[in-house]
Design an enzyme around this catalytic site. Structure first.
Site, PDB file in Angstrom:
ATOM      1  N   HIS A  27      25.791  -2.174  21.698  1.00  0.00           N
ATOM      2  CA  HIS A  27      25.729  -3.547  22.203  1.00  0.00           C
ATOM      3  C   HIS A  27      24.408  -4.182  21.785  1.00  0.00           C
ATOM      4  CE1 HIS A  27      23.895  -1.263  25.693  1.00  0.00           C
ATOM      5  NE2 HIS A  27      22.972  -2.188  25.488  1.00  0.00           N
TER       6      HIS A  27
HETATM    7  P1  TYD Z   1      25.055   0.515  29.303  1.00  0.00           P
HETATM    8  O1  TYD Z   1      23.919  -0.434  29.223  1.00  0.00           O
HETATM    9  O2  TYD Z   1      26.349   0.122  28.661  1.00  0.00           O
HETATM   10  O3  TYD Z   1      24.581   1.939  28.759  1.00  0.00           O
HETATM   11  P2  TYD Z   1      24.549   2.552  27.278  1.00  0.00           P
HETATM   12  O4  TYD Z   1      24.378   1.424  26.337  1.00  0.00           O
HETATM   13  O5  TYD Z   1      23.411   3.497  27.281  1.00  0.00           O
HETATM   14  O6  TYD Z   1      25.837   3.253  27.056  1.00  0.00           O
HETATM   15  O7  TYD Z   1      25.317   0.848  30.827  1.00  0.00           O
HETATM   16  C1  TYD Z   1      26.221   1.842  31.232  1.00  0.00           C
HETATM   17  C2  TYD Z   1      26.697   1.499  32.632  1.00  0.00           C
HETATM   18  O8  TYD Z   1      25.606   1.508  33.557  1.00  0.00           O
HETATM   19  C3  TYD Z   1      27.344   0.132  32.725  1.00  0.00           C
HETATM   20  O9  TYD Z   1      28.471   0.239  33.601  1.00  0.00           O
HETATM   21  C4  TYD Z   1      26.306  -0.721  33.399  1.00  0.00           C
HETATM   22  C5  TYD Z   1      25.488   0.256  34.212  1.00  0.00           C
HETATM   23  N1  TYD Z   1      24.049  -0.112  34.279  1.00  0.00           N
HETATM   24  C6  TYD Z   1      23.539  -0.570  35.487  1.00  0.00           C
HETATM   25  O10 TYD Z   1      24.220  -0.685  36.500  1.00  0.00           O
HETATM   26  N2  TYD Z   1      22.192  -0.893  35.521  1.00  0.00           N
HETATM   27  C7  TYD Z   1      21.393  -0.793  34.436  1.00  0.00           C
HETATM   28  O11 TYD Z   1      20.181  -1.097  34.518  1.00  0.00           O
HETATM   29  C8  TYD Z   1      21.957  -0.338  33.190  1.00  0.00           C
HETATM   30  C9  TYD Z   1      21.117  -0.218  31.955  1.00  0.00           C
HETATM   31  C10 TYD Z   1      23.294  -0.005  33.176  1.00  0.00           C
END
Ligand code: TYD
Length: 140
Positions: free
Chosen positions: A54
């Site tokens: 993303h």
């Molecule tokens: P995401 O940012 O998509 O993680 P990655 O890119 O490392 O795979 O986040 C994964 C999940 O965690 C998503 O459901 C959102 C949640 N999340 C939070 O609730 N708070 C946060 O600060 C972050 C970064 C993610």
């Protein structure tokens, strides 16, 4: 600060550092160019898994691999590049409109992230085609 910029943090240690170790301070609006509003960390990722996929519309982040190593691929309007983060004294700046993928987590990697804003799903661009289209439109 430019996407992909590598920051070098202080390593405070004394002559007996092999026993007493290292201390690294990071202050918002100091070592990092924004006020830190959120901290999160990623642990327990296997070497086969990858995360990210993303970009953010406005969020600024600094990625620091506190233990082990991880590779990060960044794609922006200007460049596409791979970074190896493998020490706790280096931070990778990932600002707005930088598609990022984290993979090849090794040696029980611990990835710390400092962020400029609280979590906001509306700030995410999770579709690579939508991201590329936005880059294209911005370039016009
Ligand atoms: P995401 O940012 O998509 O993680 P990655 O890119 O490392 O795979 O986040 C994964 C999940 O965690 C998503 O459901 C959102 C949640 N999340 C939070 O609730 N708070 C946060 O600060 C972050 C970064 C993610």
């Amino acid at each position: 600060m430019e996407n992909g910029h590598l920051l070098r943090f202080r390593d405070i240690h004394d002559a007996d550092w092999k026993n007493t170790g290292h201390l690294t301070p990071i202050e918002g609006m100091g070592e990092v160019p924004f006020a830190i509003q959120r901290v999160y960390y990623i642990t327990g990722v296997s070497g086969e898994a990858s995360r990210g996929y993303h970009a953010h519309k406005t969020l600024e982040q600094i990625l620091i691999c506190l233990h082990g190593s991880v590779r990060v691929r960044l794609q922006t309007a200007q460049f596409e590049k791979e970074y190896l983060l493998d020490d706790p004294f280096t931070g990778l700046y990932v600002g707005q409109m930088a598609w990022h993928e984290m993979y090849d987590f090794q040696n029980e990697a611990v990835l710390l992230v400092l962020a400029s804003e609280h979590y906001d799903e509306a700030d995410y661009i999770r579709d690579i085609q939508a991201f590329l289209k936005l880059l294209e439109e911005a370039g016009e």
